[in-house]
Design a protein around this motif. Structure first.
Motif, PDB file in Angstrom:
ATOM      1  N   HIS A  28      11.400 -20.331  78.077  1.00  0.00           N
ATOM      2  CA  HIS A  28      12.002 -20.247  76.739  1.00  0.00           C
ATOM      3  C   HIS A  28      10.905 -19.935  75.712  1.00  0.00           C
ATOM      4  N   LYS A  29      11.228 -19.079  74.762  1.00  0.00           N
ATOM      5  CA  LYS A  29      10.222 -18.679  73.758  1.00  0.00           C
ATOM      6  C   LYS A  29       9.652 -19.904  73.029  1.00  0.00           C
ATOM      7  N   LYS A  30      10.521 -20.856  72.718  1.00  0.00           N
ATOM      8  CA  LYS A  30      10.052 -22.037  71.956  1.00  0.00           C
ATOM      9  C   LYS A  30       9.069 -22.864  72.769  1.00  0.00           C
ATOM     10  N   LYS A  31       9.278 -22.883  74.075  1.00  0.00           N
ATOM     11  CA  LYS A  31       8.388 -23.663  74.941  1.00  0.00           C
ATOM     12  C   LYS A  31       6.983 -23.045  74.927  1.00  0.00           C
ATOM     13  N   ILE A  32       6.914 -21.721  75.027  1.00  0.00           N
ATOM     14  CA  ILE A  32       5.602 -21.055  75.021  1.00  0.00           C
ATOM     15  C   ILE A  32       4.927 -21.261  73.670  1.00  0.00           C
ATOM     16  N   ALA A  33       5.707 -21.086  72.603  1.00  0.00           N
ATOM     17  CA  ALA A  33       5.131 -21.244  71.256  1.00  0.00           C
ATOM     18  C   ALA A  33       4.628 -22.671  71.057  1.00  0.00           C
ATOM     19  N   PHE A  34       5.430 -23.637  71.486  1.00  0.00           N
ATOM     20  CA  PHE A  34       5.025 -25.047  71.336  1.00  0.00           C
ATOM     21  C   PHE A  34       3.700 -25.284  72.046  1.00  0.00           C
ATOM     22  N   LEU A  35       3.628 -24.820  73.305  1.00  0.00           N
ATOM     23  CA  LEU A  35       2.445 -25.138  74.098  1.00  0.00           C
ATOM     24  C   LEU A  35       1.204 -24.406  73.589  1.00  0.00           C
ATOM     25  N   PHE A  36       1.346 -23.132  73.250  1.00  0.00           N
ATOM     26  CA  PHE A  36       0.180 -22.388  72.748  1.00  0.00           C
ATOM     27  C   PHE A  36      -0.312 -23.000  71.424  1.00  0.00           C
ATOM     28  N   SER A  37       0.634 -23.343  70.561  1.00  0.00           N
ATOM     29  CA  SER A  37       0.205 -23.919  69.279  1.00  0.00           C
ATOM     30  C   SER A  37      -0.438 -25.290  69.493  1.00  0.00           C
ATOM     31  N   ALA A  38       0.159 -26.112  70.355  1.00  0.00           N
ATOM     32  CA  ALA A  38      -0.419 -27.439  70.621  1.00  0.00           C
ATOM     33  C   ALA A  38      -1.800 -27.291  71.264  1.00  0.00           C
ATOM     34  N   ALA A  81      13.053 -35.409  63.309  1.00  0.00           N
ATOM     35  CA  ALA A  81      11.794 -35.079  62.615  1.00  0.00           C
ATOM     36  C   ALA A  81      11.567 -33.582  62.743  1.00  0.00           C
ATOM     37  N   SER A  82      11.076 -32.951  61.682  1.00  0.00           N
ATOM     38  CA  SER A  82      10.772 -31.523  61.801  1.00  0.00           C
ATOM     39  C   SER A  82       9.519 -31.209  60.995  1.00  0.00           C
ATOM     40  N   PHE A  83       8.782 -30.210  61.447  1.00  0.00           N
ATOM     41  CA  PHE A  83       7.469 -29.918  60.872  1.00  0.00           C
ATOM     42  C   PHE A  83       7.370 -28.426  60.563  1.00  0.00           C
ATOM     43  N   ALA A  84       7.009 -28.116  59.342  1.00  0.00           N
ATOM     44  CA  ALA A  84       6.871 -26.702  58.960  1.00  0.00           C
ATOM     45  C   ALA A  84       5.659 -26.101  59.665  1.00  0.00           C
ATOM     46  N   PRO A  85       5.795 -24.881  60.201  1.00  0.00           N
ATOM     47  CA  PRO A  85       4.659 -24.258  60.887  1.00  0.00           C
ATOM     48  C   PRO A  85       3.463 -24.065  59.950  1.00  0.00           C
ATOM     49  N   ASP A  86       2.266 -24.445  60.412  1.00  0.00           N
ATOM     50  CA  ASP A  86       1.051 -24.158  59.644  1.00  0.00           C
ATOM     51  C   ASP A  86       0.526 -22.776  60.064  1.00  0.00           C
ATOM     52  N   ASP A  87      -0.669 -22.409  59.599  1.00  0.00           N
ATOM     53  CA  ASP A  87      -1.166 -21.055  59.883  1.00  0.00           C
ATOM     54  C   ASP A  87      -1.348 -20.813  61.379  1.00  0.00           C
ATOM     55  N   ILE A  88      -1.820 -21.842  62.093  1.00  0.00           N
ATOM     56  CA  ILE A  88      -2.035 -21.673  63.543  1.00  0.00           C
ATOM     57  C   ILE A  88      -0.692 -21.405  64.212  1.00  0.00           C
ATOM     58  N   THR A  89       0.304 -22.195  63.870  1.00  0.00           N
ATOM     59  CA  THR A  89       1.626 -22.018  64.495  1.00  0.00           C
ATOM     60  C   THR A  89       2.224 -20.667  64.115  1.00  0.00           C
ATOM     61  N   LYS A  90       2.031 -20.257  62.851  1.00  0.00           N
ATOM     62  CA  LYS A  90       2.588 -18.958  62.425  1.00  0.00           C
ATOM     63  C   LYS A  90       2.001 -17.824  63.255  1.00  0.00           C
ATOM     64  N   GLU A  91       0.691 -17.903  63.517  1.00  0.00           N
ATOM     65  CA  GLU A  91       0.047 -16.860  64.316  1.00  0.00           C
ATOM     66  C   GLU A  91       0.629 -16.844  65.737  1.00  0.00           C
ATOM     67  N   VAL A  92       0.860 -18.039  66.290  1.00  0.00           N
ATOM     68  CA  VAL A  92       1.427 -18.138  67.637  1.00  0.00           C
ATOM     69  C   VAL A  92       2.862 -17.600  67.656  1.00  0.00           C
ATOM     70  N   LEU A  93       3.624 -17.909  66.632  1.00  0.00           N
ATOM     71  CA  LEU A  93       5.019 -17.439  66.582  1.00  0.00           C
ATOM     72  C   LEU A  93       5.058 -15.911  66.599  1.00  0.00           C
ATOM     73  N   LYS A  94       4.124 -15.311  65.887  1.00  0.00           N
ATOM     74  CA  LYS A  94       4.059 -13.843  65.847  1.00  0.00           C
ATOM     75  C   LYS A  94       3.725 -13.298  67.246  1.00  0.00           C
ATOM     76  N   LEU A  95       2.763 -13.933  67.874  1.00  0.00           N
ATOM     77  CA  LEU A  95       2.350 -13.511  69.225  1.00  0.00           C
ATOM     78  C   LEU A  95       3.521 -13.622  70.210  1.00  0.00           C
ATOM     79  N   VAL A  96       4.221 -14.739  70.160  1.00  0.00           N
ATOM     80  CA  VAL A  96       5.321 -14.962  71.115  1.00  0.00           C
ATOM     81  C   VAL A  96       6.456 -13.972  70.834  1.00  0.00           C
ATOM     82  N   ALA A  97       6.725 -13.735  69.546  1.00  0.00           N
ATOM     83  CA  ALA A  97       7.783 -12.772  69.203  1.00  0.00           C
ATOM     84  C   ALA A  97       7.442 -11.394  69.768  1.00  0.00           C
TER      85      ALA A  97
END
Ligand code: FAD
Ligand code: DLZ
Ligand code: SF4
Length: 506
Positions: free
Chosen positions: A44-54, A196-212
């Motif tokens: 799942h895209k969210k799983k990859i994004a979660f793990l790469f960002s973490a 609970a929800s957390f707004a993506p920071d710069d690191i997460t935004k970069e990962v989201l772009k990569l995964v997309a």
């Protein structure tokens, strides 16, 4: 001795054994985002994004603490795409004398690690994963000589060993298990807190772009993305759960409500399984809430059982039975996974809702996975390999050590009863009792046969009839066979006809 310390995507704990006695001045910590791990099943895209960002946040924190990180991003032009080849490349960049890793979560990687010593001609130390509360050897010792490996008895040993909810050597409240109190159907007007929800920071935004860009053809919605990706935020998720959800966790543990994917569950499996949270800190936080009168015993015991009992037991079964466990198919199920597990395009409302939520969130709570998605796969005789692959892909908490025993053992009875004493099969009535899905379904849950009958109803009896030679000697389902035998020949025929007609539509 200069050491290369490999940290995998699900080993994001500062206390991970591979980092013990790490010399920040000399040792190199290797972390790599690799194509092979992201695509050996198409997560799942969210799983990859979660793990790469973490992973990126974890590496940042280690760097800030003075460690030498060698972090390979997925889009690094030199990235070879596999863990083994990345270790090989890292050995060329640094003067390394030995490799240290922590025991991995999947058998295929353990096999790979075991080859590295001769492959790289260097000492390779595989250290135990001390984040779990029972080691594979400890579980094997418990299992030795037992005819049946029942979770309940393992759990009691664990409670005593760690002195959790124990007074003297007895359970607090006088009972080991409050499951009977934990099956309240959903009531209308329940007020369920927002997760609970957390707004993506710069690191997460970069990962989201990569995964997309790189994983566009993978299943699932990438955004909105609101997971915690640091230990601090994962601790916030835990804190919020203890304060807001735990008091009702027990009561509504098995309840499902349309449009309420999160219910009173904790949503910490992503963080536990990747290492951002430690199981014992979650158990202790719940136990404290009970001591301080902030949560009732049925909730706290129920939550404890999931983590100290089920989670550890499932991992124990995995390492006890691999590699054969991955091949089991006791019921010889061979149908293909229906397309609606991906598209949600089905008129069965319960399945439709659960697939839609899975696609959106990379999460479904336990009873959705068990009673709806799993129960259907069992009744419809879907081949275990295909069901396992689906569950490993779609959930952000899925790693083979936890996914496989839950799927092959708990839902499919593919292991012939090692994990579950009987198949977890149920007709529509149970789904109707524990959810409000049936109210807006095109099928009628009260109807047993015919084109508008709930398919779970006739599939249940058809499943028993189809698997009679394998199941009829099981004393826990003998009564159901007696009920089937009391039905008329005409009724048997109607069940078989309905099931045949239904399978043709898949
Ligand atoms: P809660 O309901 O709040 O429970 C608390 C914690 O208990 C969970 O975070 C989890 O760590 C642990 N837990 C509860 N039940 C189990 C269980 N059966 N096995 C292991 N741990 C458990 N869990 C995974 O972590 N990864 C999986 O890939 C996974 N696949 C599953 C597949 C099927 C078919 C089934 C029936 C269950 C599966 N589970 C899996 C178990 C369970 O459904 C999830 O752990 C749970 O839904 C995660 O949500 P939560 O954190 O809100 O859990
Ligand atoms: C799940 C996953 C993904 C998607 N990507 C990576 C990765 O790029 N690098 C990495 O080290 N780990 C990743 N993981 C987690 C591994 O698949 C996991 O460590 C094994 O499955 C063992 O549990
Ligand atoms: Fe699911 Fe049957 Fe209820 Fe429809 S009627 S929601 S198929 S259980």
């Amino acid at each position: 001795m200069t050491t290369l310390r490999l940290i995998l995507g699900d080993q994001l704990s500062p206390s991970i054994s591979a980092l013990e006695e790490c010399d920040p001045a000399k040792d190199v910590i290797l972390m790599c985002e690799v194509w092979d791990e992201a695509t050996y099943v198409k997560h799942h895209k969210k799983k990859i994004a979660f793990l790469f960002s973490a992973m990126r946040h974890f590496a940042r924190d280690l760097t800030e603490n003075g460690y030498q990180l060698d972090y390979v991003k997925l889009d690094d032009p030199e990235n070879s795409g596999s863990l083994q080849a990345e270790v090989s490349r890292a050995l060329k960049r640094h003067a390394i004398e030995r490799i240290v890793v922590t025991f991995p979560g999947e058998y295929r990687l353990l096999e790979e690690f075991l080859r590295w010593e001769s492959l790289f001609n260097l000492p390779v130390e595989i250290r135990p994963d001390t984040r779990f509360l029972c080691s594979p050897d400890g579980f094997a010792n418990w299992a030795r000589g037992r005819k049946q490996l029942r979770m309940e008895y393992f759990y009691r040993e664990m409670r005593k060993h760690y002195s959790v909810l124990i007074e003297g050597d007895q359970p607090v409240g006088g009972q080991w298990n409050y499951d009977a109190e934990n099956r309240k159907p959903p009531s209308s007007g329940l007020s369920i807190p927002d997760p609970a929800s957390f707004a993506p920071d710069d690191i997460t935004k970069e990962v989201l772009k990569l995964v997309a860009e790189r994983f566009a053809d993978h299943f699932g919605d990438l955004e909105p993305f609101a997971f915690a990706v640091t230990r601090e935020d994962a601790l916030r998720v835990l804190g919020r759960f203890i304060a807001q959800r735990l008091p009702h966790f027990g009561d509504y543990q098995d309840a499902m409500i349309e449009g309420e994917p999160w219910m009173f569950h904790s949503h910490i499996s992503f963080y536990l399984n990747s290492g951002l949270l430690h199981p014992m800190e979650c158990i202790k936080a719940a136990e404290r809430a009970w001591h301080e009168g902030r949560a009732p015993l049925n909730a706290v015991e129920g939550f404890t059982r999931q983590i100290l009992g089920w989670r550890e037991y499932i991992r124990g079964i995995y390492w006890l039975k691999m590699p054969d466990y991955g091949q089991t198919n006791f019921l010889e199920a061979k149908h293909d996974l229906p397309a609606f597990y991906w598209t949600a395009n089905t008129q069965m409302n319960c399945l439709r809702q659960c697939v839609l939520e899975t696609r959106a969130n990379a999460y479904a709570h336990h009873i959705q996975r068990l009673m709806v998605l799993g129960n259907f796969a069992l009744l419809a005789g879907i081949e275990p390999k295909q069901v396992n692959e689906w569950f490993l892909i779609v959930y952000a908490d899925a790693y083979e050590w936890v996914e496989l025993p839950n799927v092959s053992g708990m839902i499919l009875y593919a292991d012939g009863g090692l994990l579950a004493s009987k198949p977890y099969a149920a007709g529509g009535a149970y789904i109707n009792k524990m959810s409000n899905y049936c109210k807006s379904c095109r099928f009628k849950v009260s109807k047993k046969n015919g084109a508008d009958a709930c398919p779970f109803n006739y599939l249940y009896w058809d499943f028993l009839a189809r698997n009679r030679d394998k199941l009829q000697d099981n004393p826990r389902i003998a009564m159901m066979y007696r009920s089937y035998d009391r039905m008329s020949e005409q009724k048997h025929q109607a069940i078989a006809d309905d099931a045949r007609r239904f399978f043709k539509t898949l």
